[in-house]
Scaffold this active site. Structure first.
Site, short mmCIF file in Angstrom:
data_model
loop_
_atom_site.label_atom_id
_atom_site.label_comp_id
_atom_site.label_asym_id
_atom_site.label_seq_id
_atom_site.Cartn_x
_atom_site.Cartn_y
_atom_site.Cartn_z
N GLU A 61 0.83 -1.20 0.00
CA GLU A 61 0.00 0.00 0.00
C GLU A 61 0.87 1.26 0.00
O GLU A 61 0.47 2.30 -0.55
CB GLU A 61 -0.94 0.00 1.22
CG GLU A 61 -2.08 -0.99 1.12
CD GLU A 61 -1.66 -2.42 1.39
OE1 GLU A 61 -0.55 -2.63 1.92
OE2 GLU A 61 -2.43 -3.35 1.07
N HIS A 130 -10.64 -6.26 8.27
CA HIS A 130 -11.23 -5.98 6.95
C HIS A 130 -12.60 -5.33 7.08
O HIS A 130 -13.42 -5.42 6.16
CB HIS A 130 -11.37 -7.28 6.14
CG HIS A 130 -10.10 -7.98 5.87
ND1 HIS A 130 -9.43 -8.70 6.82
CD2 HIS A 130 -9.34 -8.07 4.74
CE1 HIS A 130 -8.33 -9.22 6.29
NE2 HIS A 130 -8.25 -8.85 5.03
#
Length: 327
Positions: A61, A130
């Protein structure tokens, strides 16, 4: 008008903007031809626009956001795809110290026309890493616009505006609405929705409920039930954009109903709900006939167990209880 899913509406927004502007491209893990990101909202775009504009990246990321910042600073319009918002902690230095400060630190000489897209929210048993909502955390970072749409109409119109914006935008897609196949009507012709304008999804006169994302649908269901069973008229305001925050629509609604409940999927402490409550207390206190109520999640990580996750998420029953306490 035509009926599409939340996912199709998002995909159409990317497709139309990539066709309109060759400087628009997306980069991230699995955005290419095979998956179209984890839930498939970019599917079909790699075949149409090629690997140069739908760039597969390593699992980093930091690299995704860092590369997008460089591209934006040099004149492109990147879409940095970070699968789940929980992962936004990884490139936080790039977001906190580079992306959101560069235009300010360079005296406005450069623009940062960049969108970060990410999944947000619980409700489909994806566990603690998540499922997080992070609007409250990110709204404390100056220089970042934050969008969180609840309907197919809003997701398309707001995404097109986000891509065209010359400033960094964090665009949070609700996982449960993407995966659940939420449907709604959108126009056949092109349209955009300006960032920073809330939408009154349901008119009412007894109490204002301000909601965001998945909670908008729960607020509407609760409002319809309370009207039918108890004659309580609920006005539902969908924030749509967290930053810029549409204070005018919120305060005007409170001045009409004189009561406010905020429904937010985040844990209560430091949430968007906390900020809205403070604003209304500061700027519209004399309009209130009852204490402000917040219907939020507990201050814990999101549980994995379906039973515990259901208990953790604010629902219609929680909202109805809060409304009836002040009406």
């Amino acid at each position: 008008m035509k009926t599409v899913t939340y996912m199709q509406a998002f995909n159409e927004a990317i497709d139309e903007e990539m066709a309109r502007d060759k400087t628009v491209f997306a980069l991230g893990e699995d955005v290419g031809q095979f998956w179209g990101n984890a839930l498939g909202e970019y599917k079909g775009l790699a075949a149409k626009y090629g690997a140069e504009r739908l760039r597969q990246t390593p699992i980093s990321e930091t690299a995704i956001v860092g590369a997008a910042i460089g591209a934006a600073a040099t004149g492109l319009r990147p879409i940095a795809v970070v699968m789940f918002s929980d992962f936004l902690g990884v490139p936080m230095d790039e977001i906190l110290n580079q992306l959101t400060k560069m235009r300010y630190m360079f005296g406005g000489i450069i623009k940062l026309p960049m969108v970060i897209t990410s999944y947000s929210g619980a409700g489909f048993q994806a566990a603690a890493q998540h499922s997080k909502n992070m609007e409250g955390l990110f709204m404390t970072i100056p220089g970042l616009k934050i969008v969180s749409p609840a309907t197919p109409y809003d997701v398309k119109g707001l995404m097109k505006s986000a891509i065209r914006d010359d400033n960094p935008v964090l665009f949070l897609l609700r996982s449960v609405l993407l995966a659940g196949g939420l449907k709604g009507e959108i126009p056949e012709e092109e349209y955009t929705i300006p960032l920073g304008r809330a939408d009154i999804k349901r008119e009412g006169k007894d109490v204002t409920v301000v909601a965001i994302g998945t909670m908008v649908h729960r607020a509407l269901a609760c409002a319809n039930k309370l009207e039918a069973e108890k004659g309580i008229s609920v006005e539902v305001v969908d924030l749509r954009t967290v930053i810029p925050l549409d204070k005018e629509t919120i305060i005007n609604s409170v001045k009409k109903t004189n009561k406010l409940v905020i429904m937010d999927e985040e844990p209560k402490t430091g949430s968007v709900a906390a900020e809205i409550a403070a604003i209304v207390a500061e700027e519209a206190f004399d309009s209130l006939d009852a204490p402000i109520k917040r219907v939020c999640a507990p201050d814990t990580p999101v549980p994995f167990s379906p039973v515990l996750e259901k208990f953790w998420m604010p629902d219609e029953e929680n909202l109805a209880k809060a409304i009836e306490e002040i009406v």
